[in-house]
Design an enzyme around this catalytic site. Structure first.
Site, short mmCIF file in Angstrom:
data_model
loop_
_atom_site.label_atom_id
_atom_site.label_comp_id
_atom_site.label_asym_id
_atom_site.label_seq_id
_atom_site.Cartn_x
_atom_site.Cartn_y
_atom_site.Cartn_z
N ASN B 158 14.55 5.85 4.59
CA ASN B 158 13.54 5.14 5.36
C ASN B 158 13.38 3.73 4.85
OD1 ASN B 158 12.31 6.41 2.93
ND2 ASN B 158 10.50 5.31 3.64
N CYS B 336 3.40 -4.06 -6.22
CA CYS B 336 2.08 -4.64 -6.09
C CYS B 336 1.44 -4.30 -4.76
CB CYS B 336 2.15 -6.14 -6.27
SG CYS B 336 2.70 -6.52 -7.91
#
Lengths: 267, 401
Positions: B158, B336
């Site tokens: 994916n 992040c």
């Protein structure tokens, strides 16, 4: 809450960061914190006059929060007495930005730490070049500039199963993730040549720079070879064939695993 | 405050995360909210209409994937299908062994299900991937033991879009008694999937990934493959998935499959051209940009809609935020932006260093991507990268000394 749900003020500082850059001069000190491995690296430069921050600049590799906190602290402390600036902490920076997403409070709120480091370095007389070269977390391990003897506990177990002591046919390494240990110019040149055959060549060295001549160093810089510095291979792993190398990051005193199909240790 | 672009002005290049429902699919769903609203389990005429509609839809979905209608079990989505396939198969077949193999390129839902199995007494082994994100059938085979009951390999990643050699792995496992599960969500509608040709035991599907509604998926269970239910109740879907069937969504998935069957060849060709142009332009116009995953040139093996880059010295979330301001919607594998603050496990397993994985940016195109999307992306991307590099202490321009 998404990690990117920033306050408008944080976004504004990210979009238009203040005081980006570096400083030079006899009264300049720098503080470096973070680690690119974790996704954040921050340098804060201060120019000191009469124990006061006359000018301040920053450079940051990192996420939105890392950039915004760097920018904000430069605004908060410019003109301040050093003792006063030392009292500005992570919470003050977050408050000034109208808050940060909870997950970012610890990981990407290092600007105050970088400022404190810069002030400490100024007071200790540590010059910028030295400060940037010295890791924040002090390592107890020596970082020799010269080539060290490779001591990988189980190197022989993977001979002809991914470990090469010579490479006669470079095409045999096509499409493989090749790690070449830095044993001087010949190894570095081989690494450069191998990029013609595979998209992934890492030159691993225990030093801060590979131990090569200046001509080879320029060639390396222009090549697609990925440099991995201050890294000491410890152990090889894999089912039957080499799959991963356990690496000691000398500057962090941490261990991690690097995926690789081939390790070249020239004789 | 930077101007926020209206939704219709945004260049959407994140089809991997979510796809718009095709308006023709919405049209096909509408009769099932008011008209044919019955419960397929009811014995009266209203229920009979629902049963007929349900079985028609099941047949249409089965046809698109080369399956038999009775091999399709509708679920609430691919995550539930993965749970049913892996947990259901492992528990039902535990007496045969306690060992399950997954790969290092799996979607997080499979990774977390595997962790759950480990906590419940199973042993899980991860098969490695190569530089391009491809699983080696040979290395997979080397991990099979007498205790192995199930291997789970996503049809395609994916994330970096690498297509796995599923047919080869399925052939290898055929006759060994080891079942093969594949999460086909990233691949469906982009590469041909034919259960009559590839001997897969279990396959997870999502309706949204063929432009059907969100909140619906299916598990393909090959005839004869034994699975224990994970959701108990009234015994719908041959006892494998209790709960009244969501007929509107199921009709939507059937309509989506029908549209995809008719349009896939032309659509894939168009999306491939858009993707190829982005890759060519990014690599030519942005210095120190790299393509992650499989190459576009042979041997290839990359989903036609996927372009996954990394840019030296720049962090992914910062790129996504900047592009958001410019009206471009994309994804990143940077830590992040994730809940765990760990960078993409797939990129690390491909051999990238953490700092490189942090600098990744994923573009995925789809049915409603426009031919000028690439021009609009390239009108802003080089500037975003240059601005962030100017901030970065890590980026040093490569110039001869």
């Amino acid at each position: 809450m998404k990690s990117t749900q920033y306050s408008e003020k944080t976004l504004e500082h990210f979009r238009n960061p203040r005081n980006v850059g570096t400083l030079e001069g006899p009264n300049v000190a720098v503080g470096r914190v973070g680690n690119p491995v974790c996704g954040d690296l921050m340098d804060i430069y201060i120019d000191v006059e009469d124990d006061r921050i006359k000018d301040i600049k920053f450079q940051t590799f990192g996420c939105g929060s890392a950039v915004a906190t760097s920018s904000m602290i430069t605004e908060l402390v410019v003109g301040m007495q050093l003792d006063e600036a030392l009292k500005v902490g992570r919470g003050d920076v977050a408050d000034a930005l109208d808050g940060l997403p909870p997950i970012k409070m610890h990981c990407s709120n290092l600007a105050a730490d970088a400022l404190h480091e810069a002030i400490k370095n100024w007071r200790a007389g540590i010059k910028p070049a030295e400060a940037i070269a010295t890791p924040v977390e002090k390592s107890c391990h020596p970082r020799p500039a010269e080539v060290v003897e490779v001591e990988i506990a189980n190197l022989d177990d993977y001979k002809s199963k991914g470990v090469y002591t010579r490479v006669d046919d470079q095409t045999a390494l096509a499409g493989q993730r090749v790690v070449v240990l830095d044993t001087g110019d010949r190894a570095a040149q081989l690494a450069i040549d191998l990029t013609d055959h595979t998209g992934r060549v890492v030159l691993m060295t225990t030093g801060k720079e590979p131990s090569v001549s200046s001509a080879v160093r320029s060639a390396l810089r222009l090549s697609d070879v990925k440099l991995l510095t201050e890294a000491q291979p410890l152990e090889l792993k894999g089912e039957g064939e080499l799959e991963r190398i356990r690496v000691h990051a000398l500057n962090e005193d941490e261990e991690y695993e690097l995926t690789a199909d081939a390790l070249v240790v020239l004789e | 405050m930077a101007p926020v672009k209206p939704a219709d002005e945004i260049v959407y290049a994140d089809y991997q995360s979510s796809k718009p429902v095709d308006p023709r699919v919405v049209e096909a769903m509408l009769p099932y909210f008011g008209g044919t609203f019955g419960n397929a389990a009811s014995l009266h005429a209203v229920g009979d209409d629902a049963t007929a509609a349900l079985e028609d839809a099941r047949a249409a979905v089965a046809r698109f994937f080369g399956a038999q209608p009775q091999e399709i079990v509708f679920t609430s989505g691919a995550t539930e299908a993965n749970n049913l396939a892996i947990i259901g198969y492992a528990q039902r077949n535990r007496r045969k062994g306690d060992h399950v193999i997954i790969t290092e390129a799996e979607h997080i839902s499979v990774l977390n299900i595997a962790k759950y199995l480990e906590k419940n007494g199973f042993r899980v082994t991860h098969a490695p991937i190569d530089l391009y994100g491809r699983v080696s059938p040979k290395k997979l085979r080397a991990r099979i033991t007498d205790e192995t009951i199930l291997v789970s390999v996503g049809w395609a990643s994916n994330e970096i879009g690498t297509v796995q050699p599923i047919a080869e792995i399925a052939e290898m496992l055929a006759g060994t008694g080891v079942a093969l599960h594949t999460d086909a969500v990233a691949a469906e509608g982009l590469v041909p999937i034919d259960m009559s040709a590839v001997p897969v035991s279990l396959m997870s599907l999502s309706a949204n990934d063929i432009y059907g509604p969100r909140g619906l998926g299916a598990l393909y269970v090959r005839k004869g493959v034994q699975v224990a239910p994970v959701l108990l109740g009234g015994g719908q879907e041959r006892g494998l998935r209790s709960g009244t069937e969501d007929l509107a969504s199921i009709a939507g998935m059937a309509a989506a499959a029908g549209i995809m069957a008719a349009e896939m060849p032309a659509e894939v060709a168009r999306i491939t051209a858009i993707r190829n142009r982005l890759v060519e332009r990014v690599l030519a116009e942005i210095p120190d940009a790299h393509l992650n995953g499989a190459t576009l040139k042979p041997p290839g093996g990359r989903l036609p809609n996927n372009a996954h880059f990394r840019f030296d010295g720049v962090e992914g979330e910062a790129m996504v935020l900047s592009l958001r301001d410019e009206g471009v919607a994309v994804a990143t594998g940077s830590a992040c932006s994730s809940k765990t603050l760990e960078p993409s496990h797939t990129l690390i397993s491909c051999g990238l260093l953490h700092e490189e994985a942090h600098g990744s940016l994923e573009f995925t195109f789809g049915r409603f991507s426009k031919d000028d999307d690439v021009d609009r992306i390239m009108a802003v991307l080089p500037g975003v990268i240059a601005r962030l590099r100017a901030l970065s202490p890590l980026y040093k321009v490569k110039t001869p000394a």
